[in-house]
Design a protein around this motif. Structure first.
Motif, PDB file in Angstrom:
ATOM      1  N   ARG A 150     -12.003  -1.280  46.275  1.00 30.48           N
ATOM      2  CA  ARG A 150     -12.264  -1.535  47.696  1.00 30.48           C
ATOM      3  C   ARG A 150     -11.832  -0.345  48.577  1.00 30.48           C
ATOM      4  NH1 ARG A 150     -13.790  -6.747  48.398  1.00 30.48           N
ATOM      5  NH2 ARG A 150     -13.304  -8.191  46.692  1.00 30.48           N
ATOM      6  N   ARG A 151     -12.005   0.851  48.022  1.00 30.66           N
ATOM      7  CA  ARG A 151     -11.753   2.085  48.779  1.00 30.66           C
ATOM      8  C   ARG A 151     -12.858   3.076  48.433  1.00 30.66           C
ATOM      9  NH1 ARG A 151      -6.873   5.501  48.589  1.00 30.66           N
ATOM     10  NH2 ARG A 151      -7.738   6.215  50.550  1.00 30.66           N
ATOM     11  N   VAL A 153     -13.576   5.953  47.171  1.00 25.45           N
ATOM     12  CA  VAL A 153     -12.978   7.089  46.460  1.00 25.45           C
ATOM     13  C   VAL A 153     -13.994   7.846  45.605  1.00 25.45           C
ATOM     14  CG1 VAL A 153     -10.687   6.015  46.428  1.00 25.45           C
ATOM     15  CG2 VAL A 153     -12.260   5.613  44.526  1.00 25.45           C
ATOM     16  N   THR A 287     -12.797  10.837  50.814  1.00 22.55           N
ATOM     17  CA  THR A 287     -12.361   9.459  51.071  1.00 22.55           C
ATOM     18  C   THR A 287     -11.922   9.290  52.514  1.00 22.55           C
ATOM     19  OG1 THR A 287     -11.699   9.142  48.767  1.00 22.55           O
ATOM     20  CG2 THR A 287     -10.708   7.677  50.395  1.00 22.55           C
ATOM     21  N   GLU A 291     -13.681   6.851  55.314  1.00 17.17           N
ATOM     22  CA  GLU A 291     -12.921   5.817  56.016  1.00 17.17           C
ATOM     23  C   GLU A 291     -12.992   5.989  57.527  1.00 17.17           C
ATOM     24  OE1 GLU A 291      -9.504   4.744  52.661  1.00 17.17           O
ATOM     25  OE2 GLU A 291      -9.094   6.294  54.160  1.00 17.17           O
TER      26      GLU A 291
END
Length: 406
Positions: A150-151, A153, A287, A291
């Motif tokens: 859930r990132r 990356v 990343t 975000e």
């Protein structure tokens, strides 16, 4: 009671939010193992590239014959990508990644065993097939892992590929004067087998995390099959626009610095090194950018930055300005390919990764010959502006389809 409630409310407001639970240790191990495979892929491929001059001398191939033989890598890669997507669906992306990694390590030992351009082209088909297979398989595995973490990356894996490429090229440069191409590439085979088996044990011990794909969610919200196929093609086009620039600069960037700006061979090599270095840096920042900006914002900003950088790099009157343009272009193009591949994988799994990768490697195939043809008709600096044109085109595609791809 009202006073007590006020005190409780005040305490709740002042108390820090509960810490997020630590990442699953299995996911951390999988991320480390996949990072190793991405780095190994770049390391082995760069190790082969730096020994191409020695292989040319060994085979006695003419420049044109060598060029045709080298197409075997790209042809083999593109030929197996869709098949690899189906294999990942059938057997899982982790086993396919491990098998492809082992085959890549073995395949790199084949080119120095050849003594003709025809034989070289045939073994490069095998090497290219392993290279294409591992790229589809490990990107498919990375898509599932990114969803589980859930990132965003995904760029970090491609940064590992870039770092591995720089290490492979650096080691190749150090060993070129001391080891023959045969011994050097056999050494890379041994390294690849050891590292691949060690990292592969982690992947084989744990299946890929189950990913909730668009088609598996709310049927009312999920895109139809036809629309999903169209969206995958959109992200494939964005990957093509990015990889066109990578291929063009790899083959023509140094020549532009020498031929049009009068630099020496060493300075010309520095120009491409800056491009690769800033691409790596951009992916390490990927990343954070995702975000902050989101996927569409990252694609649009990256395409715009790359377009501006390449206009500077191709039209600059002084070498230092061209160096700056190459660096800016590398940073701008850094995340377009991984974001596009990742989104295609989220939409359609390994088949989406395979489709978008085929588009992407098609762009890498298209770039060098297109630049050559345009350079013959106009000038090399003019031809290189097409890199800016396609980078801007990728940004426009991302912006115009932002509502569809949300």
């Amino acid at each position: 009671m009202p006073t007590l409630n006020k005190i409780r409310t005040a305490v709740r407001r002042q108390s820090p939010p509960p810490a997020s639970p630590p990442a699953d240790p299995v996911l951390r191990r999988l991320r480390a193992a996949l990072t190793v495979f991405f780095a190994l892929d770049g390391f082995l491929f760069a190790g082969w590239v730096v020994r191409i001059p020695a292989i040319k001398h060994q085979t006695g191939a003419s420049p044109s014959a060598l060029g045709l033989a080298l197409l075997g890598v790209s042809a083999g890669s593109v030929a197996v990508m869709m098949l690899t997507g189906r294999l990942c669906r059938r057997f899982g992306s982790h086993p396919v990644t491990v098998v492809a990694g082992i085959c890549l390590a073995l395949g790199i030992a084949l080119p120095p065993l050849t003594h003709s351009a025809l034989a070289l082209g045939l073994v490069l088909l095998v090497f290219g097939a392993a290279y294409g297979a591992i790229n589809v398989a490990m990107n498919s595995a990375a898509v599932d892992l990114v969803t589980a973490l859930r990132r965003p990356v995904m760029p970090s894996f491609h940064a590992a590929y870039s770092v591995g490429g720089m290490l492979g090229a650096g080691l190749g440069g150090l060993l070129a004067g001391h080891l023959s191409a045969t011994r050097h590439l056999l050494l890379l085979t041994a390294i690849g087998l050891v590292v691949g088996v060690a990292a592969g044990r982690v992947l084989l011990a744990h299946p890929a995390p189950r990913a909730e794909r668009a088609a598996a969610g709310d049927p009312a919200a999920a895109p139809s099959t036809a629309r999903r196929t169209g969206l995958v093609a959109v992200f494939g086009l964005i990957a093509l626009c990015s990889s066109y620039g990578e291929g063009a600069l790899a083959d023509w960037g140094a020549l532009h610095l020498q031929q049009d700006l009068g630099t020496g061979a060493g300075a010309a090599a520095i120009g491409y090194s800056l491009f690769a270095l800033f691409m790596t840096f951009g992916r390490l920042c990927g990343t954070l950018l995702l975000e902050r900006l989101g996927r569409t914002g990252t694609l649009v900003a990256g395409g715009a930055i790359a377009a501006a950088g390449m206009l500077l790099g191709s039209l600059a009157p002084a070498p230092w300005m061209a160096f700056a343009g190459y660096a800016i272009t590398g940073f701008g193009l850094a995340n377009s390919f991984p974001v596009a591949i990742g989104r295609a994988g989220e939409l359609a799994g390994p088949s989406g990764v395979a489709t978008a990768s085929t588009f992407g490697y098609g762009g890498m195939l298209l770039g060098p010959p297109a630049i050559g043809l345009l350079a013959d008709r106009f000038t090399l600096s003019t031809a290189l502006t097409t890199v800016a044109l396609l980078a801007a085109g990728g940004a426009c595609i991302a912006w115009s389809t932002r509502k569809m791809t949300r």
